[in-house]
Design a protein around this motif. Structure first.
Motif, PDB file in Angstrom:
ATOM      1  N   VAL A  75       1.529  -1.405  -0.401  1.00  0.00           N
ATOM      2  CA  VAL A  75       0.121   0.137  -0.198  1.00  0.00           C
ATOM      3  C   VAL A  75       0.693   1.498  -0.183  1.00  0.00           C
ATOM      4  O   VAL A  75       1.721   1.190   0.307  1.00  0.00           O
ATOM      5  CB  VAL A  75      -0.559   0.466   1.136  1.00  0.00           C
ATOM      6  N   TRP A  76       0.184   1.978  -0.769  1.00  0.00           N
ATOM      7  CA  TRP A  76       1.475   3.187  -0.799  1.00  0.00           C
ATOM      8  C   TRP A  76       0.459   4.645  -0.791  1.00  0.00           C
ATOM      9  O   TRP A  76      -1.026   4.939  -0.891  1.00  0.00           O
ATOM     10  CB  TRP A  76       1.446   3.282  -2.539  1.00  0.00           C
ATOM     11  N   LEU A  77       0.662   5.442   0.700  1.00  0.00           N
ATOM     12  CA  LEU A  77      -0.529   6.430   0.885  1.00  0.00           C
ATOM     13  C   LEU A  77      -0.069   7.619   0.464  1.00  0.00           C
ATOM     14  O   LEU A  77       1.283   7.925   0.782  1.00  0.00           O
ATOM     15  CB  LEU A  77      -0.051   6.222   2.789  1.00  0.00           C
ATOM     16  N   ASN A  78      -0.775   8.523  -0.221  1.00  0.00           N
ATOM     17  CA  ASN A  78      -1.209   9.658  -0.256  1.00  0.00           C
ATOM     18  C   ASN A  78      -0.700  10.363   1.566  1.00  0.00           C
ATOM     19  O   ASN A  78      -1.031  10.235   1.498  1.00  0.00           O
ATOM     20  CB  ASN A  78      -1.804  10.115  -1.617  1.00  0.00           C
ATOM     21  N   ALA A  79      -0.452  11.875   0.645  1.00  0.00           N
ATOM     22  CA  ALA A  79      -0.091  13.045   1.613  1.00  0.00           C
ATOM     23  C   ALA A  79      -1.621  13.119   2.070  1.00  0.00           C
ATOM     24  O   ALA A  79      -2.880  13.188   1.713  1.00  0.00           O
ATOM     25  CB  ALA A  79      -0.085  14.105   1.513  1.00  0.00           C
ATOM     26  N   ALA A  80      -2.137  13.343   3.578  1.00  0.00           N
ATOM     27  CA  ALA A  80      -3.196  13.677   3.883  1.00  0.00           C
ATOM     28  C   ALA A  80      -4.027  12.398   4.361  1.00  0.00           C
ATOM     29  O   ALA A  80      -5.252  12.269   4.348  1.00  0.00           O
ATOM     30  CB  ALA A  80      -3.847  14.729   3.987  1.00  0.00           C
ATOM     31  N   SER A  81      -3.307  11.804   4.429  1.00  0.00           N
ATOM     32  CA  SER A  81      -4.205   9.701   4.774  1.00  0.00           C
ATOM     33  C   SER A  81      -3.883   9.140   5.599  1.00  0.00           C
ATOM     34  O   SER A  81      -3.195   9.256   6.013  1.00  0.00           O
ATOM     35  CB  SER A  81      -4.159   8.892   3.107  1.00  0.00           C
ATOM     36  N   SER A  82      -4.907   7.926   6.042  1.00  0.00           N
ATOM     37  CA  SER A  82      -5.073   6.972   6.654  1.00  0.00           C
ATOM     38  C   SER A  82      -5.270   5.193   6.354  1.00  0.00           C
ATOM     39  O   SER A  82      -6.551   5.335   5.847  1.00  0.00           O
ATOM     40  CB  SER A  82      -5.269   7.766   7.887  1.00  0.00           C
ATOM     41  N   ILE A  83      -4.603   4.747   6.944  1.00  0.00           N
ATOM     42  CA  ILE A  83      -4.870   3.154   6.771  1.00  0.00           C
ATOM     43  C   ILE A  83      -5.791   2.214   7.649  1.00  0.00           C
ATOM     44  O   ILE A  83      -4.470   2.636   8.550  1.00  0.00           O
ATOM     45  CB  ILE A  83      -4.186   2.155   5.399  1.00  0.00           C
ATOM     46  N   ARG A  84      -6.446   2.358   8.102  1.00  0.00           N
ATOM     47  CA  ARG A  84      -6.232   1.241   9.537  1.00  0.00           C
ATOM     48  C   ARG A  84      -6.403  -0.115   8.855  1.00  0.00           C
ATOM     49  O   ARG A  84      -7.289  -0.347   7.583  1.00  0.00           O
ATOM     50  CB  ARG A  84      -7.784   1.668   9.990  1.00  0.00           C
ATOM     51  N   PHE A  85      -6.077  -0.900  10.016  1.00  0.00           N
ATOM     52  CA  PHE A  85      -5.738  -2.401   9.335  1.00  0.00           C
ATOM     53  C   PHE A  85      -4.954  -3.270  10.619  1.00  0.00           C
ATOM     54  O   PHE A  85      -4.659  -3.241  11.042  1.00  0.00           O
ATOM     55  CB  PHE A  85      -4.743  -3.082   8.102  1.00  0.00           C
ATOM     56  N   PRO A  86      -5.702  -4.837  10.388  1.00  0.00           N
ATOM     57  CA  PRO A  86      -5.725  -5.826  11.573  1.00  0.00           C
ATOM     58  C   PRO A  86      -4.308  -5.580  11.086  1.00  0.00           C
ATOM     59  O   PRO A  86      -3.271  -6.050  10.543  1.00  0.00           O
ATOM     60  CB  PRO A  86      -6.281  -7.082  11.097  1.00  0.00           C
ATOM     61  N   GLN A  87      -3.566  -6.391  12.528  1.00  0.00           N
ATOM     62  CA  GLN A  87      -1.962  -6.594  12.113  1.00  0.00           C
ATOM     63  C   GLN A  87      -2.028  -8.377  11.559  1.00  0.00           C
ATOM     64  O   GLN A  87      -1.333  -8.567  10.992  1.00  0.00           O
ATOM     65  CB  GLN A  87      -1.501  -7.150  13.300  1.00  0.00           C
ATOM     66  N   ALA A  88      -2.825  -9.070  11.433  1.00  0.00           N
ATOM     67  CA  ALA A  88      -2.983 -11.017  10.421  1.00  0.00           C
ATOM     68  C   ALA A  88      -4.441 -10.539  10.519  1.00  0.00           C
ATOM     69  O   ALA A  88      -5.872 -10.352  11.284  1.00  0.00           O
ATOM     70  CB  ALA A  88      -2.337 -11.144  12.230  1.00  0.00           C
TER      71      ALA A  88
END
Length: 389
Positions: free
Chosen positions: A200-213
């Motif tokens: 995953v490439w995140l652009n500016a002013a962004s966020s991603i929430r995900f499980p560790q596994a």
């Protein structure tokens, strides 16, 4: 003879594209010499010979570093010389004016100098399930965190990597998954490799929430802002991205999602494979080269051909605008350079721009290119860019 005031006025007129043919000839005639008029140099502390020496020293230094294609040397060298002359002369005029106004040595020069606004870079922070936060641009390379069955590491190329070890006892992780969040500020971007191998490439002013596994029957993440995904194939576990009420279901594919809250739409652009995009009761399948748009306050999905080059420019280190409205242009500029944008004249919002420039240039270089269209001007005050006619 041309005075310093005449030169500065003519130079500014030339840079704004308003010079007549005769005025351009006048500038060209003085490109190799500059005669400073006697008036204005009557200050005992400012000697004309000293200023002249500094000007030509700067010019000599600038000529040494100019490396341009042969066909463009004359044109751009003259612009560079003009810029150096203007900078030195402005400094000289300011110095003289300070003396004549009897200002003290305590004058705050910082009020006269606009610090450069530099482009963004690899900046982000990681929020762990326990609420602790790690600033990734400051963190050293290597292992950052360890949880049951999962190791989080920062690699040498500024990337976060999650590694899931199946040999460990992961019962706790399977029953109570722990979620992490990676957030980029304005002026930031970052890459992460999830534990399933998805990039995953995140652009500016962004966020991603995900499980560790990903221990359940699907792989689900939540996105705010913009990100490009290269999803690892796993037919048994579909990959699902949720963004502002829109869901994108994939098995293994490459796609971009733009879901900034200050946009009217959520846009999914497919580069490879296939995805199912859904919002409310509406759902569509996208083919490579297509994009789906859904209004943030609606459910209808519009499918159209995608401008892949423009969409993916941010990931490839570029700004690419194909007749893009200035408000959309400046949204990208504002996020990447961490500046606020103000429109002094409403009419300028109707302008569209086209072109390509590296997003690692100084912000002035980008804005100066836009000024060459003769449709806008700008000024910078602190971290605010003011756009006007």
């Amino acid at each position: 003879m041309i005075t310093k005031e005449e030169f500065l006025a003519l130079y500014e007129k030339y840079m704004s594209g308003q010079c007549t043919a005769d005025e351009k000839k006048l500038l060209d005639a003085y490109r190799d010499e500059m005669i400073l008029a006697e008036d204005g140099w009557d200050d005992d502390f400012v000697k004309e010979d000293d200023v002249r020496a500094r000007i030509w020293q700067r010019l000599s230094d600038s000529r040494k570093v100019v490396k341009l294609p042969q066909r463009k040397v004359v044109k751009y060298r003259w612009l560079q010389i003009a810029a150096v002359l203007a900078a030195v002369l402005f400094a000289g005029v300011f110095f003289i004016q300070r003396k004549k106004n009897h200002e003290t040595d305590t004058v705050k020069l910082t009020n006269k100098v606009q610090p450069p606004i530099l482009p963004g870079g690899n900046k982000a922070y990681l929020t762990l399930a326990n609420g602790s936060r790690i600033v990734l641009d400051d963190a050293q390379n290597g292992k950052l965190a360890t949880r049951p069955g999962v190791t989080v590491s920062k690699t040498g190329n500024g990337m976060l990597v999650y590694h899931f070890s199946k040999s460990n006892d992961n019962t706790a992780a399977a029953t109570t998954p722990e979620f992490n969040t990676i957030t980029t500020p304005r002026g930031g971007q970052y890459q992460v490799v999830l534990e399933d191998g998805t990039r995953v490439w995140l652009n500016a002013a962004s966020s991603i929430r995900f499980p560790q596994a990903f221990t359940g029957v699907s792989r689900e993440v939540e996105l705010s802002g913009e990100a490009y995904f290269e999803v690892a194939k796993n037919k048994a576990k579909p990959f699902i991205v949720q963004a502002n009420g829109t869901k994108v279901h994939v098995l293994g594919t490459h796609f971009n999602i733009n879901a900034y809250t200050d946009n009217n739409n959520v846009t999914t652009t497919l580069l490879e494979g296939s995805v199912r995009m859904s919002s409310g009761s509406a759902a569509v399948m996208l083919a490579p080269g297509q994009q789906g748009d859904v209004a943030t306050n609606g459910s209808a999905i519009k499918v159209s051909p995608a401008d892949i080059q423009q969409t993916m420019a941010w990931k490839n280190g570029l700004f690419i605008f194909h007749d893009l409205n200035i408000t959309e242009v400046m949204k990208q500029v504002g996020r990447w350079y961490d500046v606020d944008v103000e429109y002094r004249d409403e009419d300028v919002k109707n302008n569209e721009f086209g072109g390509t420039i590296s997003k690692y240039k100084n912000i002035n270089e980008l804005l100066d290119v836009m000024v060459l269209t003769r449709s806008i001007h700008y000024k910078i005050e602190g971290r605010r860019v003011i756009i006007m006619k």
